[in-house]
Design an enzyme around this catalytic site. Sequence first.
Site, PDB file in Angstrom:
ATOM      1  N   SER A   1       0.891  -1.177  -0.096  1.00 26.47           N
ATOM      2  CA  SER A   1      -0.002   0.064  -0.073  1.00 26.47           C
ATOM      3  C   SER A   1       0.851   1.106   0.010  1.00 26.47           C
ATOM      4  O   SER A   1       2.088   1.025   0.286  1.00 26.47           O
ATOM      5  CB  SER A   1      -0.897   0.113   1.104  1.00 26.47           C
ATOM      6  OG  SER A   1      -1.372   1.061   1.386  1.00 26.47           O
TER       7      SER A   1
ATOM      8  N   TYR B   1      -2.687  -0.910  10.470  1.00 28.21           N
ATOM      9  CA  TYR B   1      -2.506  -1.310   9.103  1.00 28.21           C
ATOM     10  C   TYR B   1      -1.338  -0.651   8.668  1.00 28.21           C
ATOM     11  O   TYR B   1      -0.510  -1.403   7.957  1.00 28.21           O
ATOM     12  CB  TYR B   1      -3.931  -0.378   8.490  1.00 28.21           C
ATOM     13  CG  TYR B   1      -3.895  -1.044   6.791  1.00 28.21           C
ATOM     14  CD1 TYR B   1      -4.376  -2.291   6.564  1.00 28.21           C
ATOM     15  CD2 TYR B   1      -3.195  -0.145   5.930  1.00 28.21           C
ATOM     16  CE1 TYR B   1      -4.350  -2.393   5.400  1.00 28.21           C
ATOM     17  CE2 TYR B   1      -3.615  -0.639   4.551  1.00 28.21           C
ATOM     18  CZ  TYR B   1      -3.913  -1.934   4.266  1.00 28.21           C
ATOM     19  OH  TYR B   1      -4.012  -2.092   2.962  1.00 28.21           O
TER      20      TYR B   1
END
Length: 276
Positions: free
Chosen positions: A134, A147
Site C-alpha cells: 500500500s 494497518y
Amino acid sequence: MSARSILITGCSSGIGYAAAHGLRDAGWQVFAACRQADDCDRLKSEGFDSPQIDYCDTASIRNGLATVLEKTGGTLDALFNNGAHGTPGAVEDLPTDALRAIFEANFFGWHELTRAVLPVMRAQGHGRVVQCSSVLGFVALPLRGAYNATKFAIEGLTDTMRIEMRDTQLHFILIEPGPITSKIRQNSVPHFERWIDVENSPRRAEYEAKLKKRLYADTGPDRFELPADAVVRKLLHALTADKPKPRYYVTTPTYLMGALRRLLSTRALDRVLSQT
C-alpha cells in the site's frame, strides 16, 4: 504447454476478486482463495478453484496449499498475497492484542504461506511472489496505525527476500496501491468496534467528527480512487515481464507521496500527512 498457475488470496471482493477474473481471462490457472467457506462456494459457482485459506489458521494455509499443489502436479508459478484488513483507531487506543491480531492476518500469515511455497518454486527453478502492499507501506496516515505497521513490515520483509534471493530465479515484488474501490472500509468496522473504546478515549471528539463518519456513512469514492482493475494491470506486468520492477505504484496519491517522501523533510511530510 499448460497454463501458468497462480494462487491469489483474499478473493472474496475488491482487488483479489478482480485479480482472479483478470488472470483467468489472461489464460492463467487461477486458485482464488478466500477466508470464509461461503465466499469459496460463490467463487466455485463462477468456475474457479477456490481453496479456503485463512491467514490466521495454520491448518488452512497448509491444507489450502496442498489442494492447489495436488491439482497442479506439485508446481506453482506465482503467489499473490493480498488478503488483509484494517483496524482503525489511534495508536494510544489500540490494545497490544489488537496489533497481534492484525499482524497475524496481514503479516505472519503471509510469511507462513510464502515460506510454504518457496520450496516448490526452488524445486521448479522459478517463481514470483507478489505482495499487495500500500501507499501506507511507506508513508503513515493518522488513525491507521495498525494497518500502517503491517504494511511497513511487509515492505521490509519483501525487500529483504528480494536481496536474499538474488542468486535464484525467484522474484519478490511489491504492489503499492492508494485508494482502490473495495470493501476494506466496511470490513474494518468490526475490528474498530472490537478494539476501540470510543466513549473513554481522549480522542472521542476526533472519532465522532472524522473516523466514524468515514466508517459508517456512505461518502462515496475517495478522491483519486480507481477500480481494482488498475491493480490487476500492474499485477499482470509483475507476473509476465522478463525483469519485473521491485515495486509498482498504483493511483495518483501513491506517486505523489513517493515524490514528497523523497523531496520533503520528515517534519514537512508530517505536516502534509496530518491534514489527510
